[in-house]
Design a protein around this motif. Structure first.
Motif, PDB file in Angstrom:
ATOM      1  N   CYS A   1      64.500 105.444  28.224  1.00 34.36           N
ATOM      2  CA  CYS A   1      64.064 106.636  28.949  1.00 34.36           C
ATOM      3  C   CYS A   1      62.520 106.540  29.238  1.00 34.36           C
ATOM      4  O   CYS A   1      61.693 106.257  28.404  1.00 34.36           O
ATOM      5  CB  CYS A   1      64.079 107.823  28.203  1.00 34.36           C
ATOM      6  N   ILE A   2      62.103 106.756  30.652  1.00 32.65           N
ATOM      7  CA  ILE A   2      60.779 106.405  30.890  1.00 32.65           C
ATOM      8  C   ILE A   2      60.276 107.687  32.099  1.00 32.65           C
ATOM      9  O   ILE A   2      60.919 108.096  32.788  1.00 32.65           O
ATOM     10  CB  ILE A   2      60.545 105.048  31.729  1.00 32.65           C
ATOM     11  N   HIS A   3      58.918 107.924  31.507  1.00 32.87           N
ATOM     12  CA  HIS A   3      58.556 109.359  32.238  1.00 32.87           C
ATOM     13  C   HIS A   3      57.814 108.676  33.636  1.00 32.87           C
ATOM     14  O   HIS A   3      57.218 107.926  33.440  1.00 32.87           O
ATOM     15  CB  HIS A   3      57.678 110.048  31.445  1.00 32.87           C
ATOM     16  N   LYS A   4      58.161 109.366  34.474  1.00 37.64           N
ATOM     17  CA  LYS A   4      57.641 108.930  35.894  1.00 37.64           C
ATOM     18  C   LYS A   4      56.296 109.050  36.092  1.00 37.64           C
ATOM     19  O   LYS A   4      55.611 108.524  36.886  1.00 37.64           O
ATOM     20  CB  LYS A   4      58.231 110.041  37.224  1.00 37.64           C
ATOM     21  N   ASN A   5      55.612 109.721  35.322  1.00 37.68           N
ATOM     22  CA  ASN A   5      54.070 110.009  35.208  1.00 37.68           C
ATOM     23  C   ASN A   5      53.503 108.708  34.442  1.00 37.68           C
ATOM     24  O   ASN A   5      52.305 108.402  34.469  1.00 37.68           O
ATOM     25  CB  ASN A   5      53.430 111.064  34.548  1.00 37.68           C
ATOM     26  N   GLY A   6      54.142 107.815  33.934  1.00 34.46           N
ATOM     27  CA  GLY A   6      53.778 106.732  33.403  1.00 34.46           C
ATOM     28  C   GLY A   6      53.580 105.628  34.140  1.00 34.46           C
ATOM     29  O   GLY A   6      53.650 105.535  35.420  1.00 34.46           O
ATOM     30  N   ASP A   7      52.743 104.338  33.831  1.00 37.26           N
ATOM     31  CA  ASP A   7      52.472 103.332  34.660  1.00 37.26           C
ATOM     32  C   ASP A   7      53.570 102.616  35.132  1.00 37.26           C
ATOM     33  O   ASP A   7      54.607 102.323  34.434  1.00 37.26           O
ATOM     34  CB  ASP A   7      51.656 102.443  33.856  1.00 37.26           C
ATOM     35  N   LYS A   8      53.752 102.225  36.401  1.00 38.38           N
ATOM     36  CA  LYS A   8      55.079 101.449  37.006  1.00 38.38           C
ATOM     37  C   LYS A   8      55.131 100.389  36.271  1.00 38.38           C
ATOM     38  O   LYS A   8      56.323  99.689  36.215  1.00 38.38           O
ATOM     39  CB  LYS A   8      54.860 101.453  38.629  1.00 38.38           C
ATOM     40  N   ASP A   9      54.157  99.674  35.635  1.00 35.28           N
ATOM     41  CA  ASP A   9      54.213  98.351  35.010  1.00 35.28           C
ATOM     42  C   ASP A   9      55.131  98.416  33.920  1.00 35.28           C
ATOM     43  O   ASP A   9      55.707  97.337  33.408  1.00 35.28           O
ATOM     44  CB  ASP A   9      52.999  97.867  34.755  1.00 35.28           C
ATOM     45  N   LEU A  10      55.181  99.472  33.295  1.00 38.86           N
ATOM     46  CA  LEU A  10      56.129  99.950  32.066  1.00 38.86           C
ATOM     47  C   LEU A  10      57.408  99.849  32.447  1.00 38.86           C
ATOM     48  O   LEU A  10      58.459  99.409  31.898  1.00 38.86           O
ATOM     49  CB  LEU A  10      55.719 101.090  31.259  1.00 38.86           C
ATOM     50  N   LEU A  11      57.897 100.630  33.628  1.00 39.65           N
ATOM     51  CA  LEU A  11      59.265 100.359  34.067  1.00 39.65           C
ATOM     52  C   LEU A  11      59.507  98.828  34.615  1.00 39.65           C
ATOM     53  O   LEU A  11      60.551  98.670  34.180  1.00 39.65           O
ATOM     54  CB  LEU A  11      59.107 101.222  35.534  1.00 39.65           C
ATOM     55  N   LEU A  12      58.554  98.243  35.027  1.00 39.82           N
ATOM     56  CA  LEU A  12      58.855  96.804  35.477  1.00 39.82           C
ATOM     57  C   LEU A  12      59.172  96.055  34.033  1.00 39.82           C
ATOM     58  O   LEU A  12      60.156  95.121  34.039  1.00 39.82           O
ATOM     59  CB  LEU A  12      57.739  96.264  36.199  1.00 39.82           C
ATOM     60  N   LEU A  13      58.453  96.270  33.247  1.00 37.06           N
ATOM     61  CA  LEU A  13      58.278  95.569  31.903  1.00 37.06           C
ATOM     62  C   LEU A  13      60.096  95.824  31.191  1.00 37.06           C
ATOM     63  O   LEU A  13      60.614  94.904  30.748  1.00 37.06           O
ATOM     64  CB  LEU A  13      57.338  96.038  30.737  1.00 37.06           C
ATOM     65  N   LYS A  14      60.238  97.032  31.372  1.00 41.48           N
ATOM     66  CA  LYS A  14      61.445  97.283  30.749  1.00 41.48           C
ATOM     67  C   LYS A  14      62.712  96.859  31.389  1.00 41.48           C
ATOM     68  O   LYS A  14      63.756  96.525  30.952  1.00 41.48           O
ATOM     69  CB  LYS A  14      61.887  98.996  30.410  1.00 41.48           C
ATOM     70  N   LEU A  15      62.413  96.901  32.586  1.00 38.19           N
ATOM     71  CA  LEU A  15      63.742  96.402  33.332  1.00 38.19           C
ATOM     72  C   LEU A  15      63.811  94.769  33.243  1.00 38.19           C
ATOM     73  O   LEU A  15      64.958  94.221  33.285  1.00 38.19           O
ATOM     74  CB  LEU A  15      63.307  96.595  34.963  1.00 38.19           C
ATOM     75  N   ARG A  16      62.708  94.098  33.151  1.00 41.21           N
ATOM     76  CA  ARG A  16      62.870  92.614  32.817  1.00 41.21           C
ATOM     77  C   ARG A  16      63.367  92.569  31.481  1.00 41.21           C
ATOM     78  O   ARG A  16      64.134  91.496  31.162  1.00 41.21           O
ATOM     79  CB  ARG A  16      61.377  91.945  32.901  1.00 41.21           C
ATOM     80  N   ASN A  17      62.974  93.361  30.525  1.00 45.76           N
ATOM     81  CA  ASN A  17      63.798  93.242  29.161  1.00 45.76           C
ATOM     82  C   ASN A  17      65.309  93.170  29.399  1.00 45.76           C
ATOM     83  O   ASN A  17      65.967  92.772  28.557  1.00 45.76           O
ATOM     84  CB  ASN A  17      63.350  94.542  28.003  1.00 45.76           C
ATOM     85  N   ILE A  18      65.625  94.338  29.961  1.00 40.52           N
ATOM     86  CA  ILE A  18      67.133  94.342  30.587  1.00 40.52           C
ATOM     87  C   ILE A  18      67.599  93.031  31.209  1.00 40.52           C
ATOM     88  O   ILE A  18      68.793  92.597  30.842  1.00 40.52           O
ATOM     89  CB  ILE A  18      67.364  95.675  31.242  1.00 40.52           C
ATOM     90  N   TYR A  19      66.890  92.438  31.942  1.00 33.74           N
ATOM     91  CA  TYR A  19      67.317  91.261  32.401  1.00 33.74           C
ATOM     92  C   TYR A  19      67.433  90.397  31.440  1.00 33.74           C
ATOM     93  O   TYR A  19      68.609  89.259  31.563  1.00 33.74           O
ATOM     94  CB  TYR A  19      66.121  90.743  33.445  1.00 33.74           C
ATOM     95  N   HIS A  20      66.520  90.238  30.305  1.00 28.85           N
ATOM     96  CA  HIS A  20      66.803  89.245  29.219  1.00 28.85           C
ATOM     97  C   HIS A  20      68.091  89.533  28.586  1.00 28.85           C
ATOM     98  O   HIS A  20      68.797  88.730  28.080  1.00 28.85           O
ATOM     99  CB  HIS A  20      65.805  89.188  28.292  1.00 28.85           C
TER     100      HIS A  20
END
Length: 236
Positions: free
Chosen positions: A102-121
Motif C-alpha cells: 500500500c503506497i500513498h500517492k503523496n509519496g515519492d514516485k521513486d518509491l512506487l517504482l522500487l516496489k513495482l521492481r520488487n514485485i518483478y523479482h
C-alpha cells in the motif's frame, strides 16, 4: 529488465492515470489503464496482467471489492494499492483481503517504482510462490509461510513476529504508524495499552533481522517505525 511487466492500473482520475503510465513506461513497464473498478475487473478476467495497481475509491467497484473478487480466482497475482484515501482501517482491510503493498500517492514516485521492481523479482525469481518480499540482497520473507531467509538460513517466525514483519514489509521504506501496527497486531484496542508491547515486539524482530546488517527498523519518534535498508537513499 529482461521483459516488460504488464501492469493493469485501475484509476478513475485520468490525469493521474496518464502521468503514472508515462512515468512507468519510461522505466520499461507496460501499463494498461482501467477507468474504474468494474472495467478493471472485466479486463482482468479476459486478459490478466502481471500485477494490479489499484486506486481505493472508484466508481462501479472500489479497490477493496476488486481485491476481494480477484483473490477469489487468483491467489498469486501481486496487488499494490496506490491511493490518497488510505486510512488505517482501510489499509489493514486491504492487507487482510490479500493486497501486497500500500503506497500513498503523496509519496515519492521513486518509491512506487522500487516496489513495482520488487514485485518483478517476486515474479521472476520465485514464480512458484510469488508472495515474497525481497528485503535486501541477503534477505527475503515469505509472508504466507512466515519464513524469513537470511544468507540462506531459514527461520520460521512465531505468529506475532510474522505478522509484524508483514505489516512492516507492506510499508517498507515508509513510516508504519503506531496505530497501524497496534491494530494490525492486536485489533481494536486502546493504543496506549499496547505501546510497550509493540516496542518489545519490534526489539525482538530487530534481533531476528540482526544477521543482515543492511536492514534497519528505525524509530520515527511520535510517528511509528520504518523498515528500510542502509542502501536505500534518504529523502528530505
Amino acid at each position: 529488465m529482461e521483459k516488460k511487466i504488464d501492469v493493469l492500473y485501475a484509476e478513475d482520475d485520468q490525469y493521474t492515470a496518464e502521468m503514472i503510465k508515462m512515468f512507468l513506461e519510461e522505466q520499461e513497464f507496460n501499463v494498461r489503464i482501467a477507468g474504474d473498478g468494474a472495467q478493471a475487473w472485466n479486463v482482468f478476467r479476459y486478459c490478466p496482467p502481471d500485477l494490479l495497481l489499484l486506486d481505493l475509491e472508484m466508481p462501479g467497484k472500489d479497490g477493496l471489492e476488486l481485491v476481494r473478487l480477484v483473490r477469489e480466482t487468483n491467489k498469486r497475482i501481486p496487488i499494490i494499492f496506490y491511493s490518497a484515501h488510505m486510512d488505517v482501517a482501510k489499509e489493514l482491510e486491504a492487507i487482510k483481503l490479500g493486497a501486497d503493498d500500500c503506497i500513498h500517492k503523496n509519496g515519492d514516485k521513486d518509491l512506487l517504482l522500487l516496489k513495482l521492481r520488487n514485485i518483478y523479482h517476486r515474479i521472476t525469481r520465485d514464480e512458484k510462490d510469488p508472495h515474497i518480499y525481497f528485503l535486501s540482497e541477503a534477505t527475503k520473507y515469505n509472508a504466507i509461510a512466515g519464513l524469513l531467509t537470511i544468507n540462506g538460513k531459514k527461520i520460521f517466525l512465531k505468529s506475532m513476529d510474522a505478522r509484524l514483519l508483514q505489516l512492516l514489509c507492506v510499508k517498507m521504506h515508509e513510516i508504519a504508524g503506531d496505530e497501524y501496527l497496534i491494530r494490525g497486531l492486536w485489533g481494536n484496542v486502546q493504543e496506549q495499552n499496547k505501546e510497550n508491547a509493540l516496542r518489545k515486539t519490534i526489539k525482538h524482530l530487530r534481533d531476528l533481522l540482526g544477521a543482515d546488517t543492511s536492514l534497519l527498523i528505525k524509530n520515527d519518534y511520535g510517528e511509528g517505525y520504518v523498515l528500510t535498508s542502509c542502501k536505500f537513499p534518504e529523502r528530505n
